[in-house]
Motif scaffolding. Structure first.
Motif, PDB file in Angstrom:
ATOM      1  N   LEU A   1      43.311   0.483  38.664  1.00 20.09           N
ATOM      2  CA  LEU A   1      41.935   0.991  38.716  1.00 20.09           C
ATOM      3  C   LEU A   1      41.906   2.489  39.001  1.00 20.09           C
ATOM      4  O   LEU A   1      41.112   3.232  38.399  1.00 20.09           O
ATOM      5  N   ALA A   2      42.763   2.937  39.902  1.00 14.41           N
ATOM      6  CA  ALA A   2      42.830   4.365  40.235  1.00 14.41           C
ATOM      7  C   ALA A   2      43.220   5.183  39.006  1.00 14.41           C
ATOM      8  O   ALA A   2      42.695   6.283  38.785  1.00 14.41           O
ATOM      9  N   ALA A   3      44.131   4.657  38.196  1.00  8.04           N
ATOM     10  CA  ALA A   3      44.548   5.371  36.980  1.00  8.04           C
ATOM     11  C   ALA A   3      43.411   5.427  35.967  1.00  8.04           C
ATOM     12  O   ALA A   3      43.180   6.462  35.341  1.00  8.04           O
ATOM     13  N   ILE A   4      42.689   4.332  35.816  1.00 10.99           N
ATOM     14  CA  ILE A   4      41.577   4.295  34.854  1.00 10.99           C
ATOM     15  C   ILE A   4      40.471   5.263  35.261  1.00 10.99           C
ATOM     16  O   ILE A   4      39.939   5.996  34.432  1.00 10.99           O
ATOM     17  N   PHE A   5      40.126   5.255  36.539  1.00 13.34           N
ATOM     18  CA  PHE A   5      39.006   6.068  37.020  1.00 13.34           C
ATOM     19  C   PHE A   5      39.433   7.429  37.555  1.00 13.34           C
ATOM     20  O   PHE A   5      38.615   8.175  38.079  1.00 13.34           O
ATOM     21  N   HIS A   6      40.728   7.748  37.433  1.00 15.53           N
ATOM     22  CA  HIS A   6      41.271   9.038  37.851  1.00 15.53           C
ATOM     23  C   HIS A   6      41.025   9.328  39.331  1.00 15.53           C
ATOM     24  O   HIS A   6      40.695  10.445  39.712  1.00 15.53           O
ATOM     25  N   TRP A   7      41.189   8.305  40.153  1.00 13.64           N
ATOM     26  CA  TRP A   7      41.087   8.474  41.598  1.00 13.64           C
ATOM     27  C   TRP A   7      42.417   8.984  42.119  1.00 13.64           C
ATOM     28  O   TRP A   7      43.472   8.622  41.630  1.00 13.64           O
ATOM     29  N   GLN A   8      42.381   9.809  43.134  1.00 20.16           N
ATOM     30  CA  GLN A   8      43.589  10.359  43.740  1.00 20.16           C
ATOM     31  C   GLN A   8      43.631   9.991  45.216  1.00 20.16           C
ATOM     32  O   GLN A   8      42.621  10.073  45.905  1.00 20.16           O
ATOM     33  N   ILE A   9      44.798   9.607  45.692  1.00 20.09           N
ATOM     34  CA  ILE A   9      44.993   9.371  47.120  1.00 20.09           C
ATOM     35  C   ILE A   9      45.466  10.688  47.720  1.00 20.09           C
ATOM     36  O   ILE A   9      46.506  11.215  47.333  1.00 20.09           O
ATOM     37  N   GLY A  10      44.690  11.225  48.643  1.00 17.80           N
ATOM     38  CA  GLY A  10      44.998  12.524  49.209  1.00 17.80           C
ATOM     39  C   GLY A  10      46.149  12.521  50.194  1.00 17.80           C
ATOM     40  O   GLY A  10      46.914  13.472  50.278  1.00 17.80           O
ATOM     41  N   ASN A  11      46.305  11.456  50.944  1.00 16.00           N
ATOM     42  CA  ASN A  11      47.335  11.372  51.974  1.00 16.00           C
ATOM     43  C   ASN A  11      48.689  11.057  51.332  1.00 16.00           C
ATOM     44  O   ASN A  11      48.854  10.028  50.691  1.00 16.00           O
ATOM     45  N   ARG A  12      49.672  11.938  51.534  1.00 12.12           N
ATOM     46  CA  ARG A  12      50.988  11.782  50.884  1.00 12.12           C
ATOM     47  C   ARG A  12      51.709  10.509  51.340  1.00 12.12           C
ATOM     48  O   ARG A  12      52.281   9.786  50.534  1.00 12.12           O
ATOM     49  N   ALA A  13      51.665  10.229  52.644  1.00 12.89           N
ATOM     50  CA  ALA A  13      52.339   9.036  53.168  1.00 12.89           C
ATOM     51  C   ALA A  13      51.708   7.770  52.589  1.00 12.89           C
ATOM     52  O   ALA A  13      52.418   6.843  52.183  1.00 12.89           O
ATOM     53  N   LEU A  14      50.399   7.731  52.514  1.00 14.64           N
ATOM     54  CA  LEU A  14      49.706   6.581  51.942  1.00 14.64           C
ATOM     55  C   LEU A  14      50.028   6.436  50.458  1.00 14.64           C
ATOM     56  O   LEU A  14      50.198   5.321  49.956  1.00 14.64           O
ATOM     57  N   ARG A  15      50.157   7.547  49.770  1.00 16.80           N
ATOM     58  CA  ARG A  15      50.503   7.529  48.344  1.00 16.80           C
ATOM     59  C   ARG A  15      51.915   6.969  48.140  1.00 16.80           C
ATOM     60  O   ARG A  15      52.165   6.230  47.192  1.00 16.80           O
ATOM     61  N   ILE A  16      52.837   7.275  49.062  1.00 16.96           N
ATOM     62  CA  ILE A  16      54.198   6.736  48.979  1.00 16.96           C
ATOM     63  C   ILE A  16      54.188   5.230  49.238  1.00 16.96           C
ATOM     64  O   ILE A  16      54.817   4.463  48.515  1.00 16.96           O
ATOM     65  N   VAL A  17      53.439   4.806  50.261  1.00 18.39           N
ATOM     66  CA  VAL A  17      53.400   3.385  50.619  1.00 18.39           C
ATOM     67  C   VAL A  17      52.707   2.563  49.535  1.00 18.39           C
ATOM     68  O   VAL A  17      53.212   1.524  49.116  1.00 18.39           O
ATOM     69  N   LEU A  18      51.559   3.014  49.077  1.00 12.81           N
ATOM     70  CA  LEU A  18      50.788   2.245  48.100  1.00 12.81           C
ATOM     71  C   LEU A  18      51.211   2.506  46.663  1.00 12.81           C
ATOM     72  O   LEU A  18      50.908   1.711  45.778  1.00 12.81           O
ATOM     73  N   GLY A  19      51.899   3.600  46.434  1.00 16.26           N
ATOM     74  CA  GLY A  19      52.270   3.949  45.066  1.00 16.26           C
ATOM     75  C   GLY A  19      51.114   4.654  44.379  1.00 16.26           C
ATOM     76  O   GLY A  19      49.978   4.635  44.846  1.00 16.26           O
ATOM     77  N   ALA A  20      51.411   5.251  43.253  1.00 21.08           N
ATOM     78  CA  ALA A  20      50.379   6.011  42.559  1.00 21.08           C
ATOM     79  C   ALA A  20      50.260   5.637  41.090  1.00 21.08           C
ATOM     80  O   ALA A  20      49.268   5.951  40.456  1.00 21.08           O
ATOM     81  N   THR A  21      51.258   4.949  40.561  1.00 18.81           N
ATOM     82  CA  THR A  21      51.271   4.656  39.131  1.00 18.81           C
ATOM     83  C   THR A  21      51.454   3.159  38.908  1.00 18.81           C
ATOM     84  O   THR A  21      52.439   2.576  39.365  1.00 18.81           O
ATOM     85  N   PRO A  22      50.516   2.515  38.203  1.00 21.59           N
ATOM     86  CA  PRO A  22      50.689   1.087  37.913  1.00 21.59           C
ATOM     87  C   PRO A  22      51.820   0.874  36.914  1.00 21.59           C
ATOM     88  O   PRO A  22      52.037   1.692  36.016  1.00 21.59           O
TER      89      PRO A  22
END
Length: 132
Positions: free
Chosen positions: A78-99
């Motif tokens: 969903l984040a990729a479709i709607f171009h949402w960005q996770i600002g927190n680097r640690a959270l981005r590492i834990v949750l991932g950024a690319t489906p």
């Protein structure tokens, strides 16, 4: 299903968490093992964490761990479709950024490994009961 504390499962969760942190921070040169193996281990870690806190059948806890991974992957989609960005680097590492469908496969493998390990343990305990 009851809330409880299982120290053995908590210890396993802590050990798997240390492995995951090591893969995430020092595993840059490990290639597929860091990403794919880390996703397999993430489901196993979450299963151990749930097992440490919840008294429920193993297959339910394994399914819950798999479900969490799938929900996170769907969130990435969903984040990729709607171009949402996770600002927190640690959270981005834990949750991932690319489906990625390989992540879904890794979660499924982690789920299957949990069930296989539980079946093997059950068979081993059953064999001990049958010994004279």
């Amino acid at each position: 299903m009851r809330i409880r504390f299982d120290g053995r499962s908590a210890l396993f969760a802590l050990l798997w968490f240390a492995v995951l942190i090591t893969l995430a921070t020092a595993g840059a040169n490990l290639g597929w093992l860091r990403g794919f193996g880390g996703d397999v281990l993430a489901v196993i870690w979450l299963y151990c964490l749930l097992r440490a806190a919840i008294d429920a059948p193993a297959h339910w806890l394994a399914a819950a761990a798999l479900g969490c991974g799938l929900i996170i992957e769907f969130g990435q989609y969903l984040a990729a479709i709607f171009h949402w960005q996770i600002g927190n680097r640690a959270l981005r590492i834990v949750l991932g950024a690319t489906p990625d469908w390989l992540d879904v496969l890794a979660y499924g493998i982690g789920f299957a490994l949990i069930l296989a390990a539980r079946l093997a343990l059950r068979a081993r305990l059953h064999a001990r009961e049958l010994e004279p």
